[in-house]
Design an enzyme around this catalytic site. Structure first.
Site, PDB file in Angstrom:
ATOM      1  N   ASN A   9     -62.357 -41.487 -49.775  1.00  0.00           N
ATOM      2  CA  ASN A   9     -61.932 -42.829 -50.179  1.00  0.00           C
ATOM      3  C   ASN A   9     -61.783 -42.802 -51.703  1.00  0.00           C
ATOM      4  OD1 ASN A   9     -61.674 -45.502 -50.846  1.00  0.00           O
ATOM      5  ND2 ASN A   9     -63.456 -46.207 -49.666  1.00  0.00           N
ATOM      6  N   ARG A  66     -58.649 -42.740 -46.696  1.00  0.00           N
ATOM      7  CA  ARG A  66     -58.376 -44.174 -46.766  1.00  0.00           C
ATOM      8  C   ARG A  66     -57.142 -44.375 -47.641  1.00  0.00           C
ATOM      9  NH1 ARG A  66     -60.986 -48.700 -50.514  1.00  0.00           N
ATOM     10  NH2 ARG A  66     -59.932 -50.476 -49.562  1.00  0.00           N
ATOM     11  N   HIS A 155     -58.789 -54.640 -45.785  1.00  0.00           N
ATOM     12  CA  HIS A 155     -60.103 -54.462 -45.123  1.00  0.00           C
ATOM     13  C   HIS A 155     -59.946 -54.234 -43.618  1.00  0.00           C
ATOM     14  CE1 HIS A 155     -62.197 -57.054 -48.448  1.00  0.00           C
ATOM     15  NE2 HIS A 155     -62.341 -55.771 -48.730  1.00  0.00           N
ATOM     16  N   ASN A 186     -67.740 -57.108 -52.534  1.00  0.00           N
ATOM     17  CA  ASN A 186     -67.162 -57.471 -53.827  1.00  0.00           C
ATOM     18  C   ASN A 186     -65.818 -58.139 -53.597  1.00  0.00           C
ATOM     19  OD1 ASN A 186     -68.878 -56.829 -55.989  1.00  0.00           O
ATOM     20  ND2 ASN A 186     -68.636 -54.667 -55.460  1.00  0.00           N
ATOM     21  N   ARG A 216     -62.498 -62.013 -58.121  1.00  0.00           N
ATOM     22  CA  ARG A 216     -61.148 -62.523 -57.819  1.00  0.00           C
ATOM     23  C   ARG A 216     -61.219 -63.978 -57.381  1.00  0.00           C
ATOM     24  NH1 ARG A 216     -59.923 -57.985 -53.677  1.00  0.00           N
ATOM     25  NH2 ARG A 216     -60.560 -56.250 -54.992  1.00  0.00           N
ATOM     26  N   GLU A 359     -67.177 -48.263 -42.608  1.00  0.00           N
ATOM     27  CA  GLU A 359     -65.768 -47.935 -42.778  1.00  0.00           C
ATOM     28  C   GLU A 359     -65.505 -46.428 -42.708  1.00  0.00           C
ATOM     29  OE1 GLU A 359     -65.914 -50.796 -46.179  1.00  0.00           O
ATOM     30  OE2 GLU A 359     -63.804 -51.082 -45.682  1.00  0.00           O
TER      31      GLU A 359
HETATM   32  P1  ADP Z   1     -67.724 -53.294 -51.885  1.00  0.00           P
HETATM   33  O1  ADP Z   1     -66.883 -54.461 -51.581  1.00  0.00           O
HETATM   34  O2  ADP Z   1     -67.607 -52.791 -53.286  1.00  0.00           O
HETATM   35  O3  ADP Z   1     -67.711 -52.199 -50.815  1.00  0.00           O
HETATM   36  P2  ADP Z   1     -70.298 -54.168 -50.839  1.00  0.00           P
HETATM   37  O4  ADP Z   1     -69.788 -54.503 -49.493  1.00  0.00           O
HETATM   38  O5  ADP Z   1     -71.339 -53.110 -50.949  1.00  0.00           O
HETATM   39  O6  ADP Z   1     -69.180 -53.859 -51.895  1.00  0.00           O
HETATM   40  O7  ADP Z   1     -70.872 -55.524 -51.487  1.00  0.00           O
HETATM   41  C1  ADP Z   1     -71.412 -55.523 -52.771  1.00  0.00           C
HETATM   42  C2  ADP Z   1     -71.901 -56.915 -53.084  1.00  0.00           C
HETATM   43  O8  ADP Z   1     -72.846 -57.328 -52.104  1.00  0.00           O
HETATM   44  C3  ADP Z   1     -72.661 -57.019 -54.401  1.00  0.00           C
HETATM   45  O9  ADP Z   1     -71.796 -57.264 -55.487  1.00  0.00           O
HETATM   46  C4  ADP Z   1     -73.567 -58.208 -54.169  1.00  0.00           C
HETATM   47  O10 ADP Z   1     -72.889 -59.393 -54.578  1.00  0.00           O
HETATM   48  C5  ADP Z   1     -73.715 -58.286 -52.673  1.00  0.00           C
HETATM   49  N1  ADP Z   1     -75.083 -58.052 -52.216  1.00  0.00           N
HETATM   50  C6  ADP Z   1     -75.695 -56.885 -51.969  1.00  0.00           C
HETATM   51  N2  ADP Z   1     -76.971 -57.096 -51.558  1.00  0.00           N
HETATM   52  C7  ADP Z   1     -77.147 -58.437 -51.535  1.00  0.00           C
HETATM   53  C8  ADP Z   1     -78.234 -59.312 -51.203  1.00  0.00           C
HETATM   54  N3  ADP Z   1     -79.417 -58.839 -50.793  1.00  0.00           N
HETATM   55  N4  ADP Z   1     -78.038 -60.635 -51.305  1.00  0.00           N
HETATM   56  C9  ADP Z   1     -76.864 -61.135 -51.710  1.00  0.00           C
HETATM   57  N5  ADP Z   1     -75.798 -60.371 -52.036  1.00  0.00           N
HETATM   58  C10 ADP Z   1     -75.935 -59.032 -51.950  1.00  0.00           C
END
Ligand code: ADP
Length: 374
Positions: A9, A66, A155, A186, A216, A359
């Site tokens: 990825n 990916r 996604h 994110n 965003r 994923e």
């Molecule tokens: P990406 O979209 O980069 O793959 P992830 O799915 O890992 O990212 O999501 C990352 C985000 O998840 C972090 O920026 C944070 O906002 C959120 N996050 C991670 N753990 C927690 C938690 N325990 N409580 C709330 N938000 C969380």
């Protein structure tokens, strides 16, 4: 023999990799800051050469890549050849940061692993089943056609995986199920899935619209762009940067990480409380819209960083929807469990689920399925 699949990825400045033997991960990792000032890793090729030198890549069945944008052409996992590479390159204007990085990964992997089948898994492919009414923007049809203006959605690998797992978790065949999947990381997007097919999704031509995200904006009035250019004197690149990198939770509250936003809410910070409310209400409105489109909803599934981990977001996003058969059981929602689980009360009309997304595993699975199809 157990299949061995390397999943790559390649993001704009990172390479994530995972090596599977069957469903088991035998190696995984991340190279970051590629090409950034002061970084030892100058480009994707160097990063991948390094990664591959550390892995045992003997007996590899396939490499699964990916690829973010597959445009209108790619609706399935696709065996990569020169023609596919040219087509992915031609889609670069639709994904200027992502497709070139994905291509760099493909090219190095082909060079270093000649003879190993390489498969492209597109983020957009799952949404190629959107009905025309859901994929069409109401602008001049000829202009839209000429410039590929269309809701592609993203996604897809995650939405496909968690929708399928939802069937397992609620004990019903995915073919009979109407599910709303909420990928809240994110980046964040929602998807309505009926019988395993995507019929609505919140991202569009790009990953900018729809839900509120870490940085965003999600949906805004498009005239805000004209206004910022004409009245605020911003350039288009500045507006692009504002909406993609300095908006969402970050723009509203000063923090893009939901954990930090919630900590600030608990400390009484009004900007963080507003950001949380805007974020959760957008999810709720989207669930309502997809409920109306689907007519019947069997399950709602939360996934990705926020969706999997944040009980307050899940509770707030679905609060007050009891009349639609949607309720969250507070004890189940707050439990410290981490795996696949149901957080609605037993017997609820709509099963509310939390399903960790996988994923990379899905890319490996789809790559093998592609080879089997020949
Ligand atoms: P990406 O979209 O980069 O793959 P992830 O799915 O890992 O990212 O999501 C990352 C985000 O998840 C972090 O920026 C944070 O906002 C959120 N996050 C991670 N753990 C927690 C938690 N325990 N409580 C709330 N938000 C969380």
């Amino acid at each position: 023999m157990t299949a061995r699949v390397l999943v790559l990825n390649c993001g704009s400045s990172s390479v994530k990799y995972r090596l599977f033997s069957g469903e088991r991960t035998v190696a995984s990792g991340l190279v970051e800051k590629i090409g950034e000032a002061g970084s030892e890793v100058t480009d994707h090729a160097a990063a991948l050469r390094h990664v591959m030198s550390t892995l045992d890549l003997g007996q590899l069945t396939a490499v699964g890549h990916r690829v973010v944008h597959g445009g209108k052409r790619f609706s399935e996992p696709t065996l990569i050849d020169d023609d596919v590479i040219a087509a992915v390159r031609a889609l670069t204007p639709l994904a200027p940061l992502h497709n070139p990085a994905n291509l760099a990964g493909i090219e190095v992997a082909r060079e270093l692993l000649p003879g190993v089948p390489q498969v492209a898994i597109f983020d957009t492919a799952f949404h190629r089943t959107l009905p025309d009414f859901a994929a069409t923007y109401a602008i001049d049809a000829a202009v839209a056609e000429e410039f590929g203006i269309h809701r592609y959605g993203f996604h897809g690998t995650s939405h496909a995986y968690v929708a399928r797992r939802t069937g397992e978790v609620v004990g019903r065949p995915a073919a009979d199920l109407n599910v709303i999947t909420l990928h809240l990381g994110n980046g964040a997007s929602a998807c309505a899935v009926t019988g395993g097919r995507s019929v609505a999704t919140s991202m569009g031509l790009s990953p900018l619209p729809g839900l509120v995200m870490g940085t965003r904006s999600g949906d805004i009035d498009p005239s805000i762009v004209f206004h910022l250019v004409r009245v605020a004197g911003m350039t288009l690149d500045e507006v692009d940067d504002l909406l993609n990198k300095r908006s969402g939770l970050l723009g509203l509250s000063g923090a893009n990480d939901m954990r930090e936003v919630i900590a600030r809410c608990e400390a009484g910070d009004p900007a963080a409380m507003l950001a949380f409310e805007v974020y959760c209400q957008r999810i709720k409105s989207t669930v309502g819209a997809y409920y109306a489109q689907l007519g019947r909803v069997d399950a709602i599934t939360f996934t990705a960083g926020v969706g999997e981990n944040s009980a307050p977001v899940r509770a707030a996003a679905l609060a007050g929807l009891g009349r639609l058969g949607i309720t969250v059981d507070p004890a189940a929602n707050d439990a410290a469990e981490r795996g696949e689980r149901i957080i609605s009360p037993p017997g609820a009309e709509v099963a509310v689920c939390v399903i960790p997304t996988e994923e990379e595993l899905e890319i490996a699975t789809q790559s093998l399925a592609c080879l089997d199809r020949g």
